[in-house]
Design a protein around this motif. Structure first.
Motif, PDB file in Angstrom:
ATOM      1  N   ARG A 147       3.446   1.313   5.720  1.00  0.00           N
ATOM      2  CA  ARG A 147       3.631   2.748   5.968  1.00  0.00           C
ATOM      3  C   ARG A 147       2.977   3.588   4.869  1.00  0.00           C
ATOM      4  NH1 ARG A 147       6.158   0.727  10.035  1.00  0.00           N
ATOM      5  NH2 ARG A 147       7.653   1.968  11.228  1.00  0.00           N
ATOM      6  N   MET A 148       3.064   3.126   3.629  1.00  0.00           N
ATOM      7  CA  MET A 148       2.458   3.867   2.525  1.00  0.00           C
ATOM      8  C   MET A 148       0.941   3.858   2.612  1.00  0.00           C
ATOM      9  SD  MET A 148       4.631   5.364   0.522  1.00  0.00           S
ATOM     10  CE  MET A 148       3.887   5.517  -1.107  1.00  0.00           C
ATOM     11  N   THR A 149       0.385   2.783   3.122  1.00  0.00           N
ATOM     12  CA  THR A 149      -1.059   2.717   3.336  1.00  0.00           C
ATOM     13  C   THR A 149      -1.508   3.851   4.245  1.00  0.00           C
ATOM     14  OG1 THR A 149      -1.211   0.334   2.975  1.00  0.00           O
ATOM     15  CG2 THR A 149      -2.907   1.331   4.372  1.00  0.00           C
ATOM     16  N   ASP A 150      -0.760   4.097   5.293  1.00  0.00           N
ATOM     17  CA  ASP A 150      -1.098   5.175   6.225  1.00  0.00           C
ATOM     18  C   ASP A 150      -1.006   6.540   5.548  1.00  0.00           C
ATOM     19  OD1 ASP A 150      -1.404   3.263   8.194  1.00  0.00           O
ATOM     20  OD2 ASP A 150       0.629   3.511   8.983  1.00  0.00           O
ATOM     21  N   ARG A 151      -0.006   6.728   4.714  1.00  0.00           N
ATOM     22  CA  ARG A 151       0.202   8.047   4.113  1.00  0.00           C
ATOM     23  C   ARG A 151      -0.757   8.312   2.950  1.00  0.00           C
ATOM     24  NH1 ARG A 151       4.455  10.695   6.239  1.00  0.00           N
ATOM     25  NH2 ARG A 151       4.184  12.284   4.630  1.00  0.00           N
ATOM     26  N   LEU A 152      -1.061   7.274   2.161  1.00  0.00           N
ATOM     27  CA  LEU A 152      -1.958   7.467   1.021  1.00  0.00           C
ATOM     28  C   LEU A 152      -3.429   7.344   1.402  1.00  0.00           C
ATOM     29  CD1 LEU A 152      -0.067   5.455  -1.764  1.00  0.00           C
ATOM     30  CD2 LEU A 152      -0.101   7.938  -1.433  1.00  0.00           C
ATOM     31  N   ARG A 153      -3.680   6.790   2.583  1.00  0.00           N
ATOM     32  CA  ARG A 153      -5.051   6.586   3.081  1.00  0.00           C
ATOM     33  C   ARG A 153      -5.852   5.658   2.167  1.00  0.00           C
ATOM     34  NH1 ARG A 153      -6.826  12.317   5.949  1.00  0.00           N
ATOM     35  NH2 ARG A 153      -4.859  12.570   7.113  1.00  0.00           N
ATOM     36  N   GLN A 154      -5.134   4.788   1.519  1.00  0.00           N
ATOM     37  CA  GLN A 154      -5.713   3.693   0.744  1.00  0.00           C
ATOM     38  C   GLN A 154      -4.782   2.498   0.917  1.00  0.00           C
ATOM     39  OE1 GLN A 154      -8.481   3.200  -0.947  1.00  0.00           O
ATOM     40  NE2 GLN A 154      -9.330   5.274  -0.843  1.00  0.00           N
ATOM     41  N   PRO A 155      -5.313   1.280   0.925  1.00  0.00           N
ATOM     42  CA  PRO A 155      -4.441   0.112   1.090  1.00  0.00           C
ATOM     43  C   PRO A 155      -3.417  -0.005  -0.035  1.00  0.00           C
ATOM     44  CG  PRO A 155      -6.746  -0.480   1.437  1.00  0.00           C
ATOM     45  CD  PRO A 155      -6.750   0.909   0.874  1.00  0.00           C
ATOM     46  N   VAL A 156      -2.167  -0.243   0.326  1.00  0.00           N
ATOM     47  CA  VAL A 156      -1.127  -0.600  -0.636  1.00  0.00           C
ATOM     48  C   VAL A 156      -0.872  -2.084  -0.422  1.00  0.00           C
ATOM     49  CG1 VAL A 156       1.237  -0.220  -1.419  1.00  0.00           C
ATOM     50  CG2 VAL A 156      -0.145   1.720  -0.614  1.00  0.00           C
ATOM     51  N   LEU A 157      -1.276  -2.887  -1.384  1.00  0.00           N
ATOM     52  CA  LEU A 157      -1.321  -4.340  -1.218  1.00  0.00           C
ATOM     53  C   LEU A 157      -0.205  -5.025  -1.993  1.00  0.00           C
ATOM     54  CD1 LEU A 157      -5.178  -4.730  -1.725  1.00  0.00           C
ATOM     55  CD2 LEU A 157      -3.941  -4.455   0.430  1.00  0.00           C
ATOM     56  N   ILE A 158       0.562  -5.867  -1.305  1.00  0.00           N
ATOM     57  CA  ILE A 158       1.611  -6.639  -1.963  1.00  0.00           C
ATOM     58  C   ILE A 158       0.989  -7.840  -2.673  1.00  0.00           C
ATOM     59  CG2 ILE A 158       3.667  -8.054  -1.638  1.00  0.00           C
ATOM     60  CD1 ILE A 158       4.184  -5.108  -1.205  1.00  0.00           C
ATOM     61  N   GLU A 159       1.332  -8.002  -3.945  1.00  0.00           N
ATOM     62  CA  GLU A 159       0.892  -9.162  -4.719  1.00  0.00           C
ATOM     63  C   GLU A 159       2.131  -9.906  -5.210  1.00  0.00           C
ATOM     64  OE1 GLU A 159      -1.071  -9.973  -9.030  1.00  0.00           O
ATOM     65  OE2 GLU A 159      -2.229  -8.668  -7.693  1.00  0.00           O
ATOM     66  N   ASN A 160       2.360 -11.094  -4.693  1.00  0.00           N
ATOM     67  CA  ASN A 160       3.517 -11.901  -5.100  1.00  0.00           C
ATOM     68  C   ASN A 160       3.245 -12.588  -6.427  1.00  0.00           C
ATOM     69  OD1 ASN A 160       3.389 -12.125  -1.835  1.00  0.00           O
ATOM     70  ND2 ASN A 160       5.507 -12.022  -2.547  1.00  0.00           N
ATOM     71  N   ARG A 161       4.090 -12.291  -7.427  1.00  0.00           N
ATOM     72  CA  ARG A 161       3.993 -12.921  -8.753  1.00  0.00           C
ATOM     73  C   ARG A 161       5.380 -13.425  -9.136  1.00  0.00           C
ATOM     74  NH1 ARG A 161      -0.792 -11.508 -11.573  1.00  0.00           N
ATOM     75  NH2 ARG A 161       0.004 -12.882 -13.194  1.00  0.00           N
ATOM     76  N   ALA A 162       5.782 -14.532  -8.534  1.00  0.00           N
ATOM     77  CA  ALA A 162       7.134 -15.050  -8.710  1.00  0.00           C
ATOM     78  C   ALA A 162       7.291 -15.778 -10.038  1.00  0.00           C
ATOM     79  CB  ALA A 162       7.477 -15.989  -7.557  1.00  0.00           C
TER      80      ALA A 162
END
Length: 323
Positions: free
Chosen positions: A54-69
């Motif tokens: 949803r944030m990708t749509d609003r910011l018009r840039q990809p919001v990418l999840i990076e898993n760093r467990a």
């Protein structure tokens, strides 16, 4: 002085501004990395990806999840604490951010010094589950059983100091009971061994447990939310049935490296709050008993401090250490 000359002078001045200042004014110009300090596929990961979309749509840039467990969430938090404060690396944090400092001195960052709150997103109630073989179906029966059998009963958790551990520690101490703790390396194996009958009870997040409750693999005793949730309306709250004033929830929010421009923080917070207000998103979250908290920056800061104080008291009273 002509208007053309004035416009040209202003343009020249803008070019002389530091590139970081211009970038803040135009943020975001490239993908935003949202570091999630847990493995992919869990409830927190699923919710974070939904919000990121949803944030990708609003910011018009990809919001990418990076898993760093790893490190009870602290490895991912350290990555963000050391990142450039340019708005392109943020942390999707849970309660570990405020509980870890109370359990260890081996912290490579200070969340108050090295990170800054951005926005509180959601909370998920914890729910007290028992194996079907346990002779208790109501909160009163469960308390009676605990007090009668004590350490003969065992409970699992997703790890020492995890919310699923601390919530049980607090419950046991306040009702005057004891049990045997068996920590696991994550919520998956902790729930699996409950369903196998290796342990007798476990406090899991509702979004993970709800399917297993409905198919009879486990039985729900009480839920840790302040009031009952629609998706599990038949399950009483702990506070109404076992211990007044008790709540236990897994919550999440976003933090950024200290020094991130207030304009960036305000923009991200504003857009996330708008996402959390979307009726369609709220309906999707409700299906898994996930509650939008929608805390603005200052409200989230206050919430973090209150949670830090609450859990520090529990941790110190039980002498819980990560080393």
């Amino acid at each position: 002085m002509s208007a053309r000359w004035l416009a040209g002078s202003l343009a020249s001045l803008l070019l002389l501004l530091p590139s970081a200042v211009r970038a803040q004014a135009e943020w975001p110009q490239r993908p935003v990395r949202l570091v999630l300090p847990f493995v992919a596929g869990g409830g927190t990961d699923i919710t974070a990806r939904l919000l990121a979309q949803r944030m990708t749509d609003r910011l018009r840039q990809p919001v990418l999840i990076e898993n760093r467990a790893g490190g009870q969430g602290n490895i991912g938090a350290q990555v963000v604490a050391r990142a450039a404060p340019d708005g392109y690396t943020m942390l999707y944090n849970t309660s570990f951010i405020v509980t870890s400092p109370a359990m260890t001195t081996a912290m490579s960052y200070d969340w108050r010094r090295d990170l800054t709150p951005v926005v509180g997103t959601v909370s998920v109630p914890l729910i007290l589950l028992v194996h079907p073989s346990v002779p208790a179906r109501t909160p009163a029966e469960f308390v009676t059983l605990l007090k009668a059998r004590g350490t003969e009963l065992s409970y699992s958790s997703a790890g020492i100091g995890n919310t699923t551990h601390l919530a049980v520690v607090r419950l046991l101490r306040e009702i005057g009971a004891s049990s045997t703790h068996i920590p696991y390396s994550g919520g998956g194996p902790a729930l699996t061994d409950l369903m196998r009958g290796v342990v007798q009870f476990y406090m899991d997040t509702t979004n993970t447990a709800i399917g297993y409750i409905r198919d009879g693999s486990v039985h729900a005793i009480a839920i840790g939310s302040a009031r009952r949730v629609d998706s599990l309306a038949e399950v009483p709250t702990v506070t109404e049935s076992m211990l007044a004033g008790y709540t236990a929830e897994s919550w999440a929010g976003v933090m950024a490296p200290a020094g991130t421009a207030s304009t960036i923080i305000e923009r991200f917070s504003r857009e996330m709050l708008a996402v959390l207000a979307e009726p369609e998103l709220q309906a999707r979250l409700e299906q898994s008993s996930t509650i939008p908290t929608a805390l603005g920056t200052e409200a989230y800061r206050v919430f973090l401090e209150s949670e830090a104080a609450k859990w520090q008291a529990v941790i110190q009273a039980a002498s819980i250490r990560l080393e």
